[in-house]
Design a protein around this motif. Structure first.
Motif, PDB file in Angstrom:
ATOM      1  N   LYS A 190       0.836  -1.205   0.000  1.00  5.65           N
ATOM      2  CA  LYS A 190       0.000   0.000   0.000  1.00  5.65           C
ATOM      3  C   LYS A 190       0.877   1.263   0.000  1.00  5.65           C
TER       4      LYS A 190
ATOM      5  N   ALA B 243       1.284   4.057  -3.029  1.00  2.89           N
ATOM      6  CA  ALA B 243       1.102   5.488  -2.731  1.00  2.89           C
ATOM      7  C   ALA B 243       2.338   6.266  -3.178  1.00  2.89           C
TER       8      ALA B 243
ATOM      9  N   LEU C  93      -6.198   2.936  -4.925  1.00  2.00           N
ATOM     10  CA  LEU C  93      -5.533   4.169  -4.473  1.00  2.00           C
ATOM     11  C   LEU C  93      -5.541   5.278  -5.515  1.00  2.00           C
TER      12      LEU C  93
ATOM     13  N   LEU D 180      -7.710   8.230  -4.821  1.00  2.88           N
ATOM     14  CA  LEU D 180      -7.452   9.147  -3.698  1.00  2.88           C
ATOM     15  C   LEU D 180      -6.751  10.418  -4.164  1.00  2.88           C
ATOM     16  N   ASP D 181      -6.885  11.488  -3.345  1.00  2.00           N
ATOM     17  CA  ASP D 181      -6.138  12.699  -3.714  1.00  2.00           C
ATOM     18  C   ASP D 181      -4.745  12.642  -3.097  1.00  2.00           C
ATOM     19  N   LYS D 182      -3.905  13.599  -3.498  1.00  2.63           N
ATOM     20  CA  LYS D 182      -2.494  13.557  -3.096  1.00  2.63           C
ATOM     21  C   LYS D 182      -2.327  13.567  -1.570  1.00  2.63           C
ATOM     22  N   GLY D 183      -3.158  14.379  -0.887  1.00  2.00           N
ATOM     23  CA  GLY D 183      -3.067  14.467   0.573  1.00  2.00           C
ATOM     24  C   GLY D 183      -3.289  13.111   1.233  1.00  2.00           C
ATOM     25  N   GLU D 184      -4.255  12.376   0.723  1.00  2.00           N
ATOM     26  CA  GLU D 184      -4.559  11.053   1.301  1.00  2.00           C
ATOM     27  C   GLU D 184      -3.406  10.064   1.028  1.00  2.00           C
ATOM     28  N   LEU D 185      -2.816  10.206  -0.141  1.00  5.44           N
ATOM     29  CA  LEU D 185      -1.683   9.308  -0.481  1.00  5.44           C
ATOM     30  C   LEU D 185      -0.484   9.609   0.414  1.00  5.44           C
TER      31      LEU D 185
ATOM     32  N   GLU E  14      -0.580  10.802   3.360  1.00  2.00           N
ATOM     33  CA  GLU E  14      -0.890  10.294   4.697  1.00  2.00           C
ATOM     34  C   GLU E  14      -0.573   8.795   4.803  1.00  2.00           C
ATOM     35  N   ILE E  15      -0.941   8.046   3.770  1.00  3.18           N
ATOM     36  CA  ILE E  15      -0.654   6.596   3.769  1.00  3.18           C
ATOM     37  C   ILE E  15       0.858   6.378   3.876  1.00  3.18           C
TER      38      ILE E  15
ATOM     39  N   LYS F 193       2.395   7.279   7.291  1.00  5.23           N
ATOM     40  CA  LYS F 193       2.036   6.336   8.368  1.00  5.23           C
ATOM     41  C   LYS F 193       2.901   5.080   8.318  1.00  5.23           C
TER      42      LYS F 193
END
Ligand code: ATP
Length: 269
Positions: free
Chosen positions: A71, A75, A224, A227-232, A234-235, A238
């Protein structure tokens, strides 16, 4: 009397699908055929065997830690400005169609990069990738190649990899991973050995068989990419590679403990 069919040079190895080790044997034969067709180097057979051994001790399945790394890797590839997937002979022999599918889905070029140079090998790998539908293949023109600093093997010769920010290296050797890291590239490794130099040097280490990891990456990319860049980001933030490798080693220890119990039950009979 039944007529015995002569076998096609590359296909029909006569392994029945019901065989308990069908998949393992199928991929073994792909490697053997690859060697006959110049795609795989002789040493590639041994590297495959080393991989099989590690696959055995992770239970021959994609573990939850591998899924986490997959994942994060997808990303990272989606966020990257100039990502590239490095392809060696074994990778091309085992999963050409899946590599092409992933490269097209993520719009990432494939770059042929081999450790053992032999006249005709690059062409053979290019052919197998083209046959699988590849249209964007780098690393095929000697004149366009530049040399990575600090490396002596044939793997020092790179094309698009020189400009890339993220390099995915399935079945890599540790020296080049280290060289890529020293050039500030983000490295994603697919390696069944969780303690190889490659696995330890990479930023994201997917401890899985390439034959399972690439199809998993395709599935994951389909999700994936919505998803938008911000969410990617974040992945990616993390994900912690060091704790993920530690967790993978714990999974292996637990698996071996369980295998010990199981073996005991059989031995006691
Ligand atoms: P390093 O130089 O990184 O310490 P190494 O010297 O073991 O690694 P090679 O001999 O080039 O590297 O071996 C290739 C690596 O690829 C091995 O770590 C092996 O476990 C891994 N490998 C082999 N087959 C597969 C496969 N099908 N999927 C994933 N990894 C594989």
């Amino acid at each position: 009397m039944k007529k015995i069919m002569t076998r096609n040079k590359n296909q029909n190895h006569g392994v029945p699908k019901t065989h308990p080790r069908y998949l393992s044997l199928k991929f073994r034969h792909k490697i053997i055929d690859g060697m006959k067709n110049l795609v795989v180097a002789e040493a590639g057979l041994i590297a495959h065997g080393r991989g099989e051994c590690f696959d055995y001790i992770i239970g021959e399945k994609t573990t939850k830690t591998a899924r986490k790394a997959i994942k994060a890797a997808v990303a990272a590839l989606l966020i990257a400005k100039k990502p590239v997937i490095s392809v060696n002979g074994n990778a091309a022999a085992l999963v050409p169609e899946d590599l092409v599918k992933l490269s097209k889905l993520l719009k990432i070029p494939l770059e042929i990069n081999i450790f053992y140079f032999k006249e005709g090998r690059i062409k053979a790998i290019k052919n197998i990738l083209e046959k699988a539908g590849a249209t964007d293949i780098k690393g095929t023109n000697e004149n366009k190649m530049i040399e990575l600093e600090g490396l002596e093997s044939n793997r020092r010769k790179v094309d698009y990899i020189a400009k890339a920010d993220v390099v995915m290296v399935p079945l890599e050797d540790g020296d080049r991973t280290e060289a890529l890291k020293k050039l500030n590239k983000k490295v994603i490794a697919i390696d069944l050995n969780p303690v190889s130099r490659t696995a330890l040097w990479a930023d994201i280490t997917i401890v899985d068989n390439i034959t399972r990891a690439i199809p998993e990456m395709i599935e994951c990319a389909m999700e994936l990419q919505r998803l938008d860049k911000g969410e990617l980001v974040e992945i990616l933030n993390k994900f912690d590679n060091i704790s993920n490798i530690k967790a993978t080693l714990d999974l292996i220890i637990n698996y071996i403990e369980n295998q010990k119990e199981e073996a005991f039950k059989i031995l006691k009979k």
